[in-house]
Design an enzyme around this catalytic site. Sequence first.
Site, PDB file in Angstrom:
ATOM      1  N   ASP A 471      -4.738  16.740  -4.223  1.00 12.45           N
ATOM      2  CA  ASP A 471      -3.967  15.963  -4.867  1.00 12.45           C
ATOM      3  C   ASP A 471      -4.815  15.262  -6.183  1.00 12.45           C
ATOM      4  OD1 ASP A 471      -1.863  14.680  -5.831  1.00 12.45           O
ATOM      5  OD2 ASP A 471      -1.393  13.364  -4.058  1.00 12.45           O
ATOM      6  N   ASP A 541       7.234  15.656  -7.033  1.00  4.34           N
ATOM      7  CA  ASP A 541       7.263  14.441  -6.269  1.00  4.34           C
ATOM      8  C   ASP A 541       8.931  14.273  -5.984  1.00  4.34           C
ATOM      9  OD1 ASP A 541       5.030  14.172  -5.088  1.00  4.34           O
ATOM     10  OD2 ASP A 541       4.403  12.421  -6.698  1.00  4.34           O
TER      11      ASP A 541
HETATM   12  C1  DGJ Z   1       1.350  12.272  -4.899  1.00  5.41           C
HETATM   13  C2  DGJ Z   1       1.834  13.415  -4.244  1.00  5.41           C
HETATM   14  O1  DGJ Z   1       2.697  14.189  -4.862  1.00  5.41           O
HETATM   15  C3  DGJ Z   1       2.544  13.023  -3.030  1.00  5.41           C
HETATM   16  O2  DGJ Z   1       3.101  14.036  -2.280  1.00  5.41           O
HETATM   17  C4  DGJ Z   1       1.635  12.305  -2.178  1.00  5.41           C
HETATM   18  O3  DGJ Z   1       0.814  13.073  -1.669  1.00  5.41           O
HETATM   19  C5  DGJ Z   1       1.178  11.042  -2.798  1.00  5.41           C
HETATM   20  N1  DGJ Z   1       0.562  11.452  -4.293  1.00  5.41           N
HETATM   21  C6  DGJ Z   1       0.139  10.223  -1.832  1.00  5.41           C
HETATM   22  O4  DGJ Z   1      -0.656   9.471  -2.647  1.00  5.41           O
END
Ligand code: DGJ
Length: 721
Positions: A471, A541
């Site tokens: 990430d 997200d």
């Molecule tokens: C952003 C990601 O897109 C989410 O799926 C998740 O992993 C969060 N970060 C965690 O902080």
Amino acid sequence: MPIIYDESAKTFHLQGKSFSCCLYLDDKLGLLNLYWGSRLPDADVAWLARSVWPGASFDLALGRAPTEWPTRGSGYYGTPAVCALNAQGNDLTKLTYVSHQITKGKKKLEGLPAVYTEADEEATSLTIELRDELTGLIALAEYTVLEDLDALTRSLRLVNGGAERLTLTHMQSASVPFYGCHYDLIHLNGAWARERQVVRTPLGHANVRVESQRGASGHEHNPFVALCEKTATEHSGQVWGMALMYSGSFLATAEVNNFDGARLSIGLNPEVCRWQLDPGASFQAPEAIMVYSGQGLNGMSHIFHNVIRTRVVRGAWRDRPRPILINNWEATYFQFNEELILKIARAAKEIGVEMFVLDDGWFGKRDIDNCSLGDWVVDRRKLPGGIEGVAKKVNELGLRFGLWFEPEMVSPDSDLYRAHPDWCLHVDGRSRTEARQQLILDLSRREVQDYIINAVSSVLKSAPIGYVKWDMNRNMTEYFSGSQTPDRQMETQHRYMLGLYRVIEEITSAFPEVLFEGCSGGGGRFDAGFLYYMPQIWTSDDTDPVERLTIQYGTSFVYPPSAMGAHVSASPNHQTGRVTAIRTRAEVALAGNFGFELDLNKLTPEELEACRQAVETVKAVRETLQQGVFTRLESPFEGNFAAWQFAGRDGRDLILCAYQRLTQPNPVPHRVFMKGLEEEARYREIATGATFSGAALMFAGLPLPPARGDYQSWVFRFEKL
Ligand code: DGJ
């Protein structure tokens, strides 16, 4: 031979299965691009060269000529493709032809992702050497025709062959002139949670910039642009697309000059990248993938998908069925312990899920997002047996185990930051801008790269980890480096990317069996460069299925479904509050790498049964979903419905997915028209046994059953008899 040089006409003909790109060495104007479009017979190329008449009036010939690598200060007034500031203090750059070479195969790009080949026969490459006599700047333009894939790649290497330092200010990877300006421009625009929305506008005389200066390819614009005929549709008409294999800041421009000549270009963003090139040194610019389609936007996407799926994505997972996973992020956020994790994993196993992924919050003292990034040591309050303990227990349940990292970041409240406050991007004497209460590590520094490689590798070695979610949750500010001299500060963003590529190359090759998934606050770094290292990326997200229709539709313009992570999440949805049926959530998610992102223990028995059935369906058709030909049928940007289809590589299996936003009373039954079937062949719908001819499915259309309630979906499976 896909690249033909005609010595007497001084033309190069780059010829794919369905495209031609013709270059010409004009005595006065230098290297020109005569044509990029539908395949031409070779015999016409010399004539094309003779028909160039740039003319000259108040505007100089170089300003109107279809120059292949335009520079500044010699009569061309658009965005230059190549430009270098010299020791005299000016940036006049004049490139003239020196030599060329045609070879089989395709070279690797040093330190950067690029389309690869598995055998030299797959590709033919042309290198043209151009030189600025006064400064000694050498431009090596690389073109590769990928014959079976029907695509062209371009990149640029700049070498300082002079005696004085040069400052590179523009190094576009592709810059292509077009005849006329009667086109529409297409790009993918968005923001966090609404990535890659399709934008199509008429090309006007005001120049357009599609760009990122964020240090990531970004949520806002994707490194992709296309021109198309105004009449082009998803299924017909001419389209010219360019995608940059780069995960950092980029610039794509669509410009029209005062003689109505359009030009499309893509490359590094000169606003945030300036490079010092010492005598003898060289600079490699990223690669652009260029696709011409005479079969509309789907035709363009089919080529991009094939190139990316088979010759960008690498490694063990390229062709393997991707596991159905459950991720605990939206189920627990930071509040979990081993017992809860195992409870979710157990429920997932019951319905056939294959992997459990532990997301953010497993390390340091991270109960909230204000600390611990950089301290990749397990939090034993939550996981007393460590990662090894929980991973083994998950494995004992019959699931593989995956883990989340955000390795490029550091929290100010972390042991790493306290030990190395200079390891983040920053400018001395200025405050460090935090976003999500975190700073970005300076990956241009070798010691920081090594720290990340060691930290991530030691966790991966410590436990049976089969998957990593990589990430990256903020964009760059103060993108300068304590390790560089003042004259090189503007190199930091690109040096960061080179450092990042080194880090992920080392880690992914040290753990070849691990499946890596990229992520950046959802889909904020969804590009062909990242897919070279990690075969899939978390698309957004936003897990709301109605929102996902436009996000996945737009993403599919360039990227294949096998690159897109897509999960079933809770209802009401956490991002939008929208309530949707479990079936709709599942039938949208199965059009990507299918998974879950909720606590299955909170579902009703009926909902759980729907999830179990969805898992069963995905397992039955996974090869078609991941390796098949994906075709968009109806756009969610244009109406109440969306539809797309997947066709197995052998044409036997077909999956049609259709979605409706709002339900109407007393509606006209909506029909969906499939594409690319054999008219005479018969196709059996598996659920009902009904058979149809390909012609009926394509031309009469399949009526959707009447729907009750909003946000409905249908998946039909067919087999060719
Ligand atoms: C952003 C990601 O897109 C989410 O799926 C998740 O992993 C969060 N970060 C965690 O902080």
